[in-house]
Motif scaffolding. Sequence first.
Motif, PDB file in Angstrom:
ATOM      1  N   ALA A   1     -12.912  27.893 -24.217  1.00 27.36           N
ATOM      2  CA  ALA A   1     -14.117  26.846 -23.766  1.00 27.36           C
ATOM      3  C   ALA A   1     -13.140  25.405 -24.100  1.00 27.36           C
ATOM      4  CB  ALA A   1     -15.348  26.867 -24.636  1.00 27.36           C
ATOM      5  N   GLU A   2     -13.148  24.482 -23.947  1.00 25.43           N
ATOM      6  CA  GLU A   2     -12.600  22.803 -24.224  1.00 25.43           C
ATOM      7  C   GLU A   2     -13.667  23.154 -25.635  1.00 25.43           C
ATOM      8  OE1 GLU A   2     -12.873  18.017 -22.658  1.00 25.43           O
ATOM      9  OE2 GLU A   2     -13.373  19.450 -21.575  1.00 25.43           O
ATOM     10  N   ARG A   3     -12.761  21.799 -26.888  1.00 25.69           N
ATOM     11  CA  ARG A   3     -13.273  21.942 -27.512  1.00 25.69           C
ATOM     12  C   ARG A   3     -13.568  20.593 -28.147  1.00 25.69           C
ATOM     13  NH1 ARG A   3     -12.793  25.432 -32.397  1.00 25.69           N
ATOM     14  NH2 ARG A   3     -13.510  23.669 -33.339  1.00 25.69           N
ATOM     15  N   ILE A   4     -14.432  20.338 -28.661  1.00 23.20           N
ATOM     16  CA  ILE A   4     -14.726  18.765 -28.705  1.00 23.20           C
ATOM     17  C   ILE A   4     -15.309  18.356 -29.923  1.00 23.20           C
ATOM     18  CG2 ILE A   4     -15.787  16.144 -28.386  1.00 23.20           C
ATOM     19  CD1 ILE A   4     -15.699  18.965 -25.448  1.00 23.20           C
TER      20      ILE A   4
ATOM     21  N   ARG B   1     -17.710  26.810 -16.201  1.00 23.48           N
ATOM     22  CA  ARG B   1     -16.956  25.520 -17.036  1.00 23.48           C
ATOM     23  C   ARG B   1     -17.560  25.759 -18.465  1.00 23.48           C
ATOM     24  NH1 ARG B   1     -16.585  20.574 -14.959  1.00 23.48           N
ATOM     25  NH2 ARG B   1     -15.778  19.673 -16.740  1.00 23.48           N
ATOM     26  N   CYS B   2     -16.936  25.870 -19.831  1.00 23.96           N
ATOM     27  CA  CYS B   2     -17.448  25.026 -20.897  1.00 23.96           C
ATOM     28  C   CYS B   2     -16.857  24.758 -21.524  1.00 23.96           C
ATOM     29  CB  CYS B   2     -17.587  26.759 -21.432  1.00 23.96           C
ATOM     30  SG  CYS B   2     -18.319  27.096 -22.799  1.00 23.96           S
ATOM     31  N   ALA B   3     -17.804  23.964 -22.441  1.00 19.86           N
ATOM     32  CA  ALA B   3     -17.440  23.034 -23.069  1.00 19.86           C
ATOM     33  C   ALA B   3     -17.929  23.549 -24.847  1.00 19.86           C
ATOM     34  CB  ALA B   3     -17.517  21.414 -22.754  1.00 19.86           C
TER      35      ALA B   3
ATOM     36  N   TRP C   1     -18.349  12.120 -26.783  1.00 18.56           N
ATOM     37  CA  TRP C   1     -17.659  12.137 -25.636  1.00 18.56           C
ATOM     38  C   TRP C   1     -18.358  11.916 -24.224  1.00 18.56           C
ATOM     39  CZ3 TRP C   1     -18.890  17.236 -22.838  1.00 18.56           C
ATOM     40  CH2 TRP C   1     -18.194  17.849 -22.503  1.00 18.56           C
TER      41      TRP C   1
END
Length: 232
Positions: free
Chosen positions: A78-81, A46-48, A144
């Motif tokens: 990727a999850e973007r925050i 997984r990646c953020a 986050w």
Amino acid sequence: MEYAAPGRLPEGLRVYAIGDVHGCATRLLALHAAIAEDWRARPAARCALLHLGDYVDRGPDSAAVIEALAGPGPLPAAERIDLMGNHEAMMRAALQEGPGSAAEELWLWNGGDATLDSYGAAASGRLALPAAHRAFLEGLRLSWQAGDYLFVHAGIDPRKPIAAQRAQDMLWIREPFLSWPRPLPAIIVHGHTPCRAPERRANRIGIDTGAVAGGPLTCLVLEAASLRFLSA
């Protein structure tokens, strides 16, 4: 170089966290390319991808920075925050209150004139943002959390639990946060306060390395119980 981290992330998660950009679009794009290459060389489950705020003001091309951040980015899966910095907060207030307001004066005094110039609005003083740029600014988050870490722009009030933190502190605080000698409610990853090199402490990691003042733009890479850095 890889270092032991002060905390842990959930198993299989890698976080790329980027410090204060301040209109340095060329460096941001170079760092995004380095992140993409790093991911290709050593993928994880997984990646953020996280940006810590202060995308605009002072530097040469805030408009291009927002254009890059409003797009898919270097890791589409990727999850973007994208977090809000104090400069985005000032810019949003200036846009809401309009030309000649106290909010606009505060923003311009803190480098907003460079942002106006990047949008070609310096002569008129009236900034008409593209819809995608306005949506990006309106969608920014204050914080986050993942594993042992809390990601915010500036820091937290160390005397309060996470649930009681004020937006003002998460966007602007320096002391007593920076010199707090004891554990915090989480390990804080933050920007806002420039330093010559990333600051690794037991209770916080600071990654604003002054890109707009000639320093590198830094990315903290966290995974399991280790950390390392990429830079442009």
